[in-house]
Scaffold this active site. Structure first.
Site, PDB file in Angstrom:
ATOM      1  N   SER A  76       0.799  -1.222   0.000  1.00 18.49           N
ATOM      2  CA  SER A  76       0.000   0.000   0.000  1.00 18.49           C
ATOM      3  C   SER A  76       0.831   1.271   0.000  1.00 18.49           C
ATOM      4  CB  SER A  76      -0.928   0.028   1.229  1.00 18.49           C
ATOM      5  OG  SER A  76      -1.755  -1.102   1.273  1.00 18.49           O
ATOM      6  N   SER A  81      14.785  -6.843   8.903  1.00 20.97           N
ATOM      7  CA  SER A  81      15.220  -5.589   9.524  1.00 20.97           C
ATOM      8  C   SER A  81      16.547  -5.813  10.218  1.00 20.97           C
ATOM      9  CB  SER A  81      14.177  -5.130  10.557  1.00 20.97           C
ATOM     10  OG  SER A  81      14.677  -4.055  11.337  1.00 20.97           O
ATOM     11  N   TYR A 122       9.116  -7.014  17.678  1.00 23.04           N
ATOM     12  CA  TYR A 122       9.546  -6.703  16.314  1.00 23.04           C
ATOM     13  C   TYR A 122      10.873  -7.388  15.990  1.00 23.04           C
ATOM     14  CZ  TYR A 122      10.623  -4.036  12.111  1.00 23.04           C
ATOM     15  OH  TYR A 122      10.937  -3.684  10.813  1.00 23.04           O
TER      16      TYR A 122
END
Length: 247
Positions: free
Chosen positions: A13, A140, A154
């Site tokens: 998106s 990441s 995360y």
């Protein structure tokens, strides 16, 4: 560089996912894009179609196995094959371990790690049958070193993505399927644009190149891994972070 390949991009998106989708399209890939914001996906599809490439949209949460099944079914029905999978869908929480709700921990793992598994598991039978495939997982640098401004959920989820990348690379190598990951560092996105000037300067000062990355920097690395230029590379987690973490 992609010679008419067919690609899936999740989390397309905005930000990094949008840059990846446009970069693949500019390099001759047709796409099925996935995300949770239909309006933004429609806008992206229009941009891709203006580049002369076909683009299909499928709205859905990557944390749900049925989303992967629906996306892959759309790809096969539309194109008859799937060459490239980019697992970009992800969420982040910013809280300490003691402040973090257990539901937040589960939500982050469901999207970042479980969602990646669901899409990989769903596309692999088709890639095995066609004896070729490229999978690129967006991880990441938080997977490799602790960060005070990231929740433990995360970093743990992305560390899981890195292991899954290596495991699938080993398991799928006999089928000519390549599985790699890209580990971005601080990147200019909607989230980082909300930072104060003071915090932005603090983050930039810790980067050896003295600047934040861009979504395009990440997309260029993904393009390399999705193309035949990386045909002797698998199981790698490539840092795109201006030197903030080196290995």
């Amino acid at each position: 560089m992609l010679n008419g390949s067919v690609a899936i991009v999740t989390g397309a998106s905005r930000g990094i996912g949008k840059a990846i989708a446009l970069t693949l399209a500019k390099n001759d890939a047709s796409l099925v894009i996935n995300g949770t914001n239909r309006e933004l996906l429609n806008e992206l599809a229009v941009q891709i179609e203006k580049l002369g490439k076909k683009c299909f949209i499928l709205v859905g949460d990557a944390a749900k196995p049925e989303t992967a099944a629906n996306v892959v079914r759309t790809v096969i029905d539309a194109f008859g094959r799937i060459d490239i999978l980019i697992n970009n869908a992800g969420i982040n929480m910013r809280s300490s371990t003691l402040e973090m709700e257990l539901t937040d921990w589960q939500n982050v793992l469901d999207v970042n790690l479980n969602g990646t598994l669901y899409f990989c598991k769903t596309v692999l039978p088709f890639m095995i049958e066609q004896k070729y495939g490229k999978i690129v997982n967006i991880s990441s640098t938080a997977a490799k070193t602790a960060h005070r401004n990231a929740a433990p959920s995360y970093g743990a989820s992305k560390a899981g993505v890195n292991y899954l990348t290596r495991h699938l690379a080993l398991e799928m190598a006999p089928h000519n399927i390549y599985v790699n990951a890209v580990c971005p560092g601080p990147v200019e996105t909607d989230m980082s644009r909300q930072w104060t000037d003071e915090y932005r300067q603090e983050v930039s000062a810790k980067i050896p190149l003295q600047k934040l990355g861009t979504p395009q920097n990440v997309a260029d690395a993904v393009l390399f891994l999705a193309s035949h230029m990386s045909d002797f590379i698998t199981g790698e987690t490539i840092n795109v972070n201006g030197g903030t973490y080196m290995n």
